[in-house]
Design a protein around this motif. Structure first.
Motif, PDB file in Angstrom:
ATOM      1  N   LEU A 103       0.802  -1.215   0.000  1.00 19.96           N
ATOM      2  CA  LEU A 103       0.000   0.000   0.000  1.00 19.96           C
ATOM      3  C   LEU A 103       0.839   1.271   0.000  1.00 19.96           C
ATOM      4  O   LEU A 103       0.377   2.317  -0.462  1.00 19.96           O
ATOM      5  CB  LEU A 103      -0.976   0.005   1.178  1.00 19.96           C
ATOM      6  CG  LEU A 103      -2.029  -1.095   1.156  1.00 19.96           C
ATOM      7  CD1 LEU A 103      -3.011  -0.916   2.293  1.00 19.96           C
ATOM      8  CD2 LEU A 103      -2.751  -1.165  -0.177  1.00 19.96           C
TER       9      LEU A 103
ATOM     10  N   HIS B 211      -5.957   0.378   6.328  1.00 21.76           N
ATOM     11  CA  HIS B 211      -6.864   0.694   5.224  1.00 21.76           C
ATOM     12  C   HIS B 211      -8.285   0.459   5.721  1.00 21.76           C
ATOM     13  O   HIS B 211      -8.606  -0.590   6.252  1.00 21.76           O
ATOM     14  CB  HIS B 211      -6.555  -0.103   3.951  1.00 21.76           C
ATOM     15  CG  HIS B 211      -6.469  -1.578   4.132  1.00 21.76           C
ATOM     16  ND1 HIS B 211      -5.458  -2.206   4.811  1.00 21.76           N
ATOM     17  CD2 HIS B 211      -7.301  -2.556   3.711  1.00 21.76           C
ATOM     18  CE1 HIS B 211      -5.646  -3.511   4.790  1.00 21.76           C
ATOM     19  NE2 HIS B 211      -6.770  -3.765   4.145  1.00 21.76           N
TER      20      HIS B 211
ATOM     21  N   TRP C 148      -4.186  11.416   3.108  1.00 23.66           N
ATOM     22  CA  TRP C 148      -5.095  10.305   2.837  1.00 23.66           C
ATOM     23  C   TRP C 148      -5.230  10.042   1.352  1.00 23.66           C
ATOM     24  O   TRP C 148      -5.059  10.931   0.539  1.00 23.66           O
ATOM     25  CB  TRP C 148      -6.482  10.597   3.427  1.00 23.66           C
ATOM     26  CG  TRP C 148      -6.414  10.749   4.899  1.00 23.66           C
ATOM     27  CD1 TRP C 148      -6.313  11.917   5.609  1.00 23.66           C
ATOM     28  CD2 TRP C 148      -6.343   9.702   5.847  1.00 23.66           C
ATOM     29  NE1 TRP C 148      -6.209  11.645   6.945  1.00 23.66           N
ATOM     30  CE2 TRP C 148      -6.227  10.289   7.114  1.00 23.66           C
ATOM     31  CE3 TRP C 148      -6.385   8.310   5.746  1.00 23.66           C
ATOM     32  CZ2 TRP C 148      -6.144   9.534   8.283  1.00 23.66           C
ATOM     33  CZ3 TRP C 148      -6.310   7.563   6.900  1.00 23.66           C
ATOM     34  CH2 TRP C 148      -6.186   8.181   8.156  1.00 23.66           C
TER      35      TRP C 148
ATOM     36  N   GLU D 217      -6.905   5.069   3.061  1.00 23.76           N
ATOM     37  CA  GLU D 217      -5.676   4.695   3.755  1.00 23.76           C
ATOM     38  C   GLU D 217      -4.772   5.908   3.920  1.00 23.76           C
ATOM     39  O   GLU D 217      -4.763   6.811   3.079  1.00 23.76           O
ATOM     40  CB  GLU D 217      -4.945   3.589   3.005  1.00 23.76           C
ATOM     41  CG  GLU D 217      -4.582   3.965   1.610  1.00 23.76           C
ATOM     42  CD  GLU D 217      -4.463   2.776   0.666  1.00 23.76           C
ATOM     43  OE1 GLU D 217      -3.631   2.862  -0.244  1.00 23.76           O
ATOM     44  OE2 GLU D 217      -5.197   1.801   0.825  1.00 23.76           O
TER      45      GLU D 217
ATOM     46  N   TYR E 140     -11.408   2.025  -0.382  1.00 20.81           N
ATOM     47  CA  TYR E 140     -10.406   1.906   0.679  1.00 20.81           C
ATOM     48  C   TYR E 140      -9.831   3.289   0.958  1.00 20.81           C
ATOM     49  O   TYR E 140      -9.319   3.945   0.055  1.00 20.81           O
ATOM     50  CB  TYR E 140      -9.264   0.981   0.251  1.00 20.81           C
ATOM     51  CG  TYR E 140      -9.727  -0.364  -0.217  1.00 20.81           C
ATOM     52  CD1 TYR E 140      -9.973  -1.395   0.689  1.00 20.81           C
ATOM     53  CD2 TYR E 140      -9.931  -0.616  -1.572  1.00 20.81           C
ATOM     54  CE1 TYR E 140     -10.412  -2.639   0.250  1.00 20.81           C
ATOM     55  CE2 TYR E 140     -10.369  -1.857  -2.010  1.00 20.81           C
ATOM     56  CZ  TYR E 140     -10.603  -2.854  -1.098  1.00 20.81           C
ATOM     57  OH  TYR E 140     -11.038  -4.084  -1.521  1.00 20.81           O
TER      58      TYR E 140
END
Length: 158
Positions: free
Chosen positions: A8, A98, A29, A46, A44
């Motif tokens: 990620l 996430h 973000w 994250e 999602y």
């Protein structure tokens, strides 16, 4: 796991592999929408910084989490015609925070079941509905009160 080896943390470079597309970001973000989901708009949220859990948010991340998730949920709800957006946070998959945002409409693939086992639905006199598992009965009230007391003590003392 380090930020260098985190899927990620690669951001947009990992989107194809994760079958998702970025739809928004700010300084802290990033929101992506799944291109492989049972419901339209499954997304999602994250943090850009590598952290594993919500309690590790600090500074501007912590200050902007509420506004960021509210903004994203409102956009997902409006864009999909969802009645509401479920929020899920799991901690044992990809080791980078996430938040799953799942727009829900009547009759779709989602449900509100959070407990394993056979679920019983009980309508309470006050209008609420209580869900419980016949396979996993409620813990003794004293154990639950003790846990609440420990949490209270950690947060406010006393």
């Amino acid at each position: 796991m380090t930020a260098d080896s985190c899927l990620l943390c690669r951001g947009a470079a990992a989107d194809d592999e994760l079958e998702r597309i970025e739809v928004w970001q700010d300084a802290h973000w990033r929101l992506t929408v799944s291109l492989s989901s049972e419901v339209a708009g499954f997304a999602y949220l994250e943090p850009k910084r590598h952290i594993r859990y919500l309690h590790e948010l600090d500074g501007a991340e912590a200050a902007t989490f509420g506004p960021a998730i509210a903004r994203c949920m409102a956009a997902l709800k409006d864009a999909t015609g969802a009645e509401l957006v479920y929020v899920y946070v799991f901690g044992d998959g990809i080791p980078h925070l996430h938040v799953h945002l799942a727009p829900h409409r009547a009759g779709d693939a989602l449900n509100d079941q959070m407990i394993r086992g056979e679920i019983v639905e009980e309508k309470l006199p006050n209008g609420m509905t209580r869900f419980f598992s016949t396979d996993f009965p409620a813990l003794p009230r004293r154990d639950l009160e003790d846990a609440a007391d420990r949490v209270r003590s950690l947060l406010i003392g006393g």
